[in-house]
Design a protein around this motif. Structure first.
Motif, PDB file in Angstrom:
ATOM      1  N   ARG A   1      51.496 -33.576 -25.520  1.00 22.33           N
ATOM      2  CA  ARG A   1      52.976 -33.863 -25.923  1.00 22.33           C
ATOM      3  C   ARG A   1      53.406 -32.348 -26.333  1.00 22.33           C
ATOM      4  N   LEU A   2      53.851 -31.729 -25.220  1.00 16.81           N
ATOM      5  CA  LEU A   2      54.355 -30.437 -25.521  1.00 16.81           C
ATOM      6  C   LEU A   2      55.869 -30.337 -25.255  1.00 16.81           C
ATOM      7  N   ASN A   3      56.566 -29.742 -25.999  1.00 18.33           N
ATOM      8  CA  ASN A   3      58.201 -29.494 -25.378  1.00 18.33           C
ATOM      9  C   ASN A   3      58.452 -28.724 -24.352  1.00 18.33           C
ATOM     10  N   ASP A   4      59.383 -28.936 -23.735  1.00 25.93           N
ATOM     11  CA  ASP A   4      59.555 -28.123 -22.335  1.00 25.93           C
ATOM     12  C   ASP A   4      59.483 -26.611 -22.675  1.00 25.93           C
ATOM     13  N   LYS A   5      60.093 -26.392 -23.744  1.00 27.27           N
ATOM     14  CA  LYS A   5      60.152 -24.734 -23.928  1.00 27.27           C
ATOM     15  C   LYS A   5      59.596 -24.357 -25.385  1.00 27.27           C
ATOM     16  N   VAL A   6      59.019 -23.433 -25.555  1.00 27.83           N
ATOM     17  CA  VAL A   6      58.549 -22.657 -26.960  1.00 27.83           C
ATOM     18  C   VAL A   6      59.849 -22.220 -27.486  1.00 27.83           C
ATOM     19  N   VAL A   7      59.882 -22.404 -28.758  1.00 26.63           N
ATOM     20  CA  VAL A   7      60.827 -21.788 -29.571  1.00 26.63           C
ATOM     21  C   VAL A   7      60.337 -21.101 -30.747  1.00 26.63           C
ATOM     22  N   PRO A   8      60.952 -19.774 -31.012  1.00 30.10           N
ATOM     23  CA  PRO A   8      60.552 -19.309 -32.495  1.00 30.10           C
ATOM     24  C   PRO A   8      60.811 -20.022 -33.777  1.00 30.10           C
ATOM     25  N   LEU A   9      60.593 -19.772 -35.005  1.00 30.18           N
ATOM     26  CA  LEU A   9      60.820 -20.457 -36.268  1.00 30.18           C
ATOM     27  C   LEU A   9      62.054 -20.666 -36.386  1.00 30.18           C
ATOM     28  N   GLN A  10      63.135 -19.549 -36.077  1.00 32.63           N
ATOM     29  CA  GLN A  10      64.258 -19.651 -36.727  1.00 32.63           C
ATOM     30  C   GLN A  10      65.241 -20.438 -35.895  1.00 32.63           C
TER      31      GLN A  10
END
Ligand code: SF4
Length: 180
Positions: free
Chosen positions: A128-137
């Motif tokens: 169950r992963l999102n398409d893209k990894v994003v930073p916290l901010q």
């Protein structure tokens, strides 16, 4: 002075930032005079209570991470992005250059390094992963950033010690600060 509360959390990272945190070594004794570590991968706290500071290692890679970081934001006076994966996705974000299904196939189906070659993992949560990894901010407001892959133990100690003594850390004057 009343003791503060610290938490550390590990999202999409390799644990290297927490290894650097452990490299504070005996200076951890100075910190625990000022604060209790109430949740951390190396202590047994299951829930995140209201805390003064949470250090977050790693990027946001899944909806589970999104829920977790929103909860962390709600519970924490200061959220500190610990390390380059939290700040800019870094190694964790390398999969953003590829289609998610190709990444999953490469890691599981076509992997030659495990004895389950050709099989997806049994636990569906791992997929169950999102398409893209994003930073916290990109998900929450971040109060402070400690760069580095991993950040040095000296810098981690400096930042925590400053916050715990009610001072704002000034990284412009810190040696051993590193990027990447
Ligand atoms: S910043 Fe570096 S050490 Fe920290 S989690 Fe990412 S890859 Fe690992």
């Amino acid at each position: 002075m009343q003791k503060k509360k610290i938490a550390t959390v590990w999202l999409g990272g390799c644990s290297g930032c927490h290894m650097s945190l452990l490299d504070i070594d005996e200076r951890i004794l100075d910190l625990v005079k000022l604060a209790d570590i109430v949740k951390c991968p190396i202590v047994d706290g299951k829930e995140l209570p209201e805390v003064d500071i949470t250090l977050v290692e790693g990027s946001v890679t899944s909806d589970e991470h999104e829920r977790e970081i929103l909860h962390i934001r709600k519970q924490s006076k200061f959220v500190v992005a610990l390390g380059d994966c939290a700040v800019m996705t870094n190694v964790t974000g390398m999969r953003n250059y590829f289609h998610l299904q190709d990444v999953i196939d490469t890691a599981y189906v076509n992997a030659i390094s495990n004895d389950r070659e050709g099989q997806l993992p049994d636990h569906p949560a791992l997929l169950r992963l999102n398409d893209k990894v994003v930073p916290l901010q990109e998900v929450i407001k971040v109060d402070f950033v400690i760069p580095g892959c991993p950040p040095s133990a000296d810098v981690i100690f400096y930042v925590l010690n400053e916050f715990l003594n009610d001072r704002v850390p000034d990284l412009s004057d810190v040696k051993k600060l590193r990027y990447g």
